[in-house]
Motif scaffolding. Structure first.
Motif, mmCIF file in Angstrom:
data_model
loop_
_atom_site.group_PDB
_atom_site.id
_atom_site.type_symbol
_atom_site.label_atom_id
_atom_site.label_comp_id
_atom_site.label_asym_id
_atom_site.label_seq_id
_atom_site.Cartn_x
_atom_site.Cartn_y
_atom_site.Cartn_z
ATOM 1 N N PHE A 1 0.836 -1.199 0.000
ATOM 2 C CA PHE A 1 0.000 0.000 0.000
ATOM 3 C C PHE A 1 0.873 1.252 0.000
ATOM 4 C CE2 PHE A 1 -4.344 1.406 1.940
ATOM 5 C CZ PHE A 1 -4.623 2.089 0.774
ATOM 6 N N ASP A 2 1.921 1.260 0.821
ATOM 7 C CA ASP A 2 2.812 2.418 0.901
ATOM 8 C C ASP A 2 3.552 2.654 -0.417
ATOM 9 O OD1 ASP A 2 2.046 2.936 3.455
ATOM 10 O OD2 ASP A 2 3.952 2.443 4.398
ATOM 11 N N VAL A 3 4.057 1.582 -1.023
ATOM 12 C CA VAL A 3 4.764 1.704 -2.300
ATOM 13 C C VAL A 3 3.827 2.262 -3.364
ATOM 14 C CG1 VAL A 3 5.863 0.411 -4.179
ATOM 15 C CG2 VAL A 3 6.461 -0.087 -1.803
ATOM 16 N N LYS A 4 2.596 1.795 -3.366
ATOM 17 C CA LYS A 4 1.597 2.265 -4.321
ATOM 18 C C LYS A 4 1.322 3.761 -4.132
ATOM 19 C CE LYS A 4 -3.065 1.149 -5.980
ATOM 20 N NZ LYS A 4 -4.250 0.255 -5.771
ATOM 21 N N ILE A 5 1.200 4.206 -2.878
ATOM 22 C CA ILE A 5 0.935 5.619 -2.583
ATOM 23 C C ILE A 5 2.116 6.494 -2.988
ATOM 24 C CG2 ILE A 5 0.638 7.273 -0.687
ATOM 25 C CD1 ILE A 5 -1.111 5.141 0.694
ATOM 26 N N VAL A 6 3.334 6.041 -2.701
ATOM 27 C CA VAL A 6 4.527 6.811 -3.087
ATOM 28 C C VAL A 6 4.597 6.953 -4.606
ATOM 29 C CG1 VAL A 6 7.052 6.775 -3.168
ATOM 30 C CG2 VAL A 6 5.866 6.250 -1.035
ATOM 31 N N GLY A 7 4.314 5.866 -5.322
ATOM 32 C CA GLY A 7 4.322 5.916 -6.782
ATOM 33 C C GLY A 7 3.305 6.901 -7.322
ATOM 34 N N LYS A 8 2.102 6.881 -6.757
ATOM 35 C CA LYS A 8 1.062 7.807 -7.191
ATOM 36 C C LYS A 8 1.409 9.246 -6.822
ATOM 37 C CE LYS A 8 -3.045 4.850 -7.362
ATOM 38 N NZ LYS A 8 -4.439 4.686 -6.884
ATOM 39 N N THR A 9 2.119 9.426 -5.702
ATOM 40 C CA THR A 9 2.506 10.766 -5.277
ATOM 41 C C THR A 9 3.401 11.427 -6.315
ATOM 42 O OG1 THR A 9 2.362 10.183 -2.925
ATOM 43 C CG2 THR A 9 3.707 12.102 -3.503
ATOM 44 N N PHE A 10 4.404 10.699 -6.784
ATOM 45 C CA PHE A 10 5.301 11.253 -7.799
ATOM 46 C C PHE A 10 4.532 11.636 -9.060
ATOM 47 C CE2 PHE A 10 8.714 8.967 -5.431
ATOM 48 C CZ PHE A 10 9.536 10.064 -5.217
ATOM 49 N N GLY A 11 3.606 10.775 -9.478
ATOM 50 C CA GLY A 11 2.821 11.054 -10.672
ATOM 51 C C GLY A 11 1.962 12.291 -10.521
ATOM 52 N N ARG A 12 1.294 12.439 -9.384
ATOM 53 C CA ARG A 12 0.408 13.582 -9.173
ATOM 54 C C ARG A 12 1.180 14.887 -9.028
ATOM 55 N NH1 ARG A 12 -4.830 13.255 -8.542
ATOM 56 N NH2 ARG A 12 -5.833 11.208 -8.444
ATOM 57 N N VAL A 13 2.332 14.828 -8.350
ATOM 58 C CA VAL A 13 3.140 16.033 -8.190
ATOM 59 C C VAL A 13 3.658 16.510 -9.540
ATOM 60 C CG1 VAL A 13 5.311 16.918 -7.269
ATOM 61 C CG2 VAL A 13 3.792 15.614 -5.795
ATOM 62 N N LEU A 14 4.124 15.578 -10.359
ATOM 63 C CA LEU A 14 4.657 15.942 -11.674
ATOM 64 C C LEU A 14 3.580 16.538 -12.573
ATOM 65 C CD1 LEU A 14 7.031 12.911 -12.368
ATOM 66 C CD2 LEU A 14 7.700 15.272 -11.864
ATOM 67 N N ARG A 15 2.355 16.015 -12.455
ATOM 68 C CA ARG A 15 1.259 16.518 -13.281
ATOM 69 C C ARG A 15 0.539 17.708 -12.657
ATOM 70 N NH1 ARG A 15 0.191 10.924 -13.432
ATOM 71 N NH2 ARG A 15 -1.546 11.249 -11.993
ATOM 72 N N GLY A 16 0.731 17.902 -11.354
ATOM 73 C CA GLY A 16 0.036 18.983 -10.660
ATOM 74 C C GLY A 16 -1.430 18.680 -10.444
ATOM 75 N N ASP A 17 -1.800 17.402 -10.425
ATOM 76 C CA ASP A 17 -3.201 17.014 -10.265
ATOM 77 C C ASP A 17 -3.735 17.413 -8.894
ATOM 78 O OD1 ASP A 17 -2.989 15.888 -12.707
ATOM 79 O OD2 ASP A 17 -3.101 13.803 -12.050
ATOM 80 N N GLY A 18 -4.954 17.936 -8.882
ATOM 81 C CA GLY A 18 -5.644 18.199 -7.631
ATOM 82 C C GLY A 18 -5.247 19.473 -6.925
ATOM 83 N N VAL A 19 -4.334 20.249 -7.504
ATOM 84 C CA VAL A 19 -3.921 21.506 -6.874
ATOM 85 C C VAL A 19 -4.815 22.620 -7.362
ATOM 86 C CG1 VAL A 19 -2.055 23.163 -6.572
ATOM 87 C CG2 VAL A 19 -1.545 20.731 -6.723
ATOM 88 N N ILE A 20 -5.455 23.332 -6.433
ATOM 89 C CA ILE A 20 -6.336 24.434 -6.790
ATOM 90 C C ILE A 20 -5.495 25.636 -7.178
ATOM 91 C CG2 ILE A 20 -8.154 25.968 -5.959
ATOM 92 C CD1 ILE A 20 -8.953 23.744 -4.014
ATOM 93 N N SER A 21 -5.842 26.287 -8.246
ATOM 94 C CA SER A 21 -5.053 27.391 -8.786
ATOM 95 C C SER A 21 -4.884 28.530 -7.800
ATOM 96 C CB SER A 21 -5.726 27.940 -10.054
ATOM 97 O OG SER A 21 -5.070 29.104 -10.500
ATOM 98 N N THR A 22 -3.716 29.145 -7.814
ATOM 99 C CA THR A 22 -3.470 30.305 -6.966
ATOM 100 C C THR A 22 -4.086 31.570 -7.539
ATOM 101 O OG1 THR A 22 -1.406 30.815 -8.096
ATOM 102 C CG2 THR A 22 -1.269 29.330 -6.221
ATOM 103 N N GLU A 23 -4.660 31.465 -8.705
ATOM 104 C CA GLU A 23 -5.238 32.663 -9.337
ATOM 105 C C GLU A 23 -6.640 32.962 -8.825
ATOM 106 O OE1 GLU A 23 -3.452 34.572 -11.255
ATOM 107 O OE2 GLU A 23 -1.802 33.179 -10.933
ATOM 108 N N ASN A 24 -7.233 32.017 -8.080
ATOM 109 C CA ASN A 24 -8.562 32.295 -7.540
ATOM 110 C C ASN A 24 -8.497 32.267 -6.015
ATOM 111 O OD1 ASN A 24 -8.621 29.558 -6.699
ATOM 112 N ND2 ASN A 24 -9.369 28.925 -8.703
ATOM 113 N N ASN A 25 -9.643 32.318 -5.377
ATOM 114 C CA ASN A 25 -9.682 32.401 -3.915
ATOM 115 C C ASN A 25 -9.517 31.054 -3.244
ATOM 116 O OD1 ASN A 25 -10.121 35.149 -4.000
ATOM 117 N ND2 ASN A 25 -12.327 34.923 -4.178
ATOM 118 N N GLY A 26 -9.509 29.990 -4.000
ATOM 119 C CA GLY A 26 -9.361 28.672 -3.414
ATOM 120 C C GLY A 26 -7.940 28.186 -3.456
#
Length: 208
Positions: free
Chosen positions: A178-203
């Motif tokens: 489970f931990d290895v799977k989460i670490v792998g997904k973490t690298f993918g999401r960070v590289l793609r910027g998935d799920g990060v709310i834009s700093t250009e709005n209020n969120g």
């Protein structure tokens, strides 16, 4: 039998945390030094942001991050409490948050035993409602993590209720796979910027 395996892995997990955090700090000390210089030059204030967070067994500890907000920002509040949170974020801080590089000093928290590389994200003390539900669901049997199941399941776009559910799922199913799977997904999401709310709005991305 499953619970016994989990208990054994939790002991092994601590050894792995120390080993990998030491290795990462050995590899990343120069980039971290460059980030520290950039934070210092960008705005007035300490390079490292220190904040009390809730850790294993509900005990508080001091969590380290690279500072991403201006010195005058009201303390001990999640970014979601600010209507105009983006106004408090420094230029370097915006990049660090999008890339999650502001979290790198938490490797020292891992070495100290406050945190794990993978686990539920540590709450600030003001988040009492989530804290109570985590306590009830046994989430605090584990050390909080630099990354976790809720972070790879949507990051800033996951609701508080969903975060509690995911934290509970992780606490009940913790394993090396489970931990290895989460670490792998973490690298993918960070590289793609998935799920990060834009700093250009209020969120602006939540400070969790």
């Amino acid at each position: 039998m499953g619970r016994r395996k989990s208990n054994v892995y939790i002991k092994v997990k601590r050894i792995l945390d120390v080993f990998f955090s030491f290795c990462l700090l050995s590899l990343l000390w120069l980039p971290m030094l460059c980030i520290a210089v950039a934070v210092h030059l960008d705005s007035e204030g300490d390079v490292i942001f220190r904040q009390k967070r809730v850790g294993k067994e509900g005990r508080t500890f001091t969590c380290y991050k690279f500072r991403t907000m201006y010195k005058h920002t009201p303390p001990d509040r999640p970014s979601s409490d600010f209507y105009d949170a983006h106004k408090y974020i420094t230029k370097v801080g915006a990049f660090l948050r999008r890339s999650s590089l502001d979290e790198l000093p938490q490797l020292f928290n891992v070495l100290k035993g406050d945190m794990s590389i993978v686990g539920p994200r540590p709450l600030i003390l003001a988040e009492t409602e989530i804290h109570q539900k985590r306590m009830k669901n046994g989430v605090y049997s584990l050390r909080p993590g630099i990354t976790g199941l809720s972070q790879v399941s949507g990051r800033d776009r996951v609701s508080d209720e969903e975060k509690i559910r995911l934290d509970t799922v992780y606490a009940n199913s913790v394993s090396m796979f489970f931990d290895v799977k989460i670490v792998g997904k973490t690298f993918g999401r960070v590289l793609r910027g998935d799920g990060v709310i834009s700093t250009e709005n209020n969120g602006f991305p939540l400070d969790k």
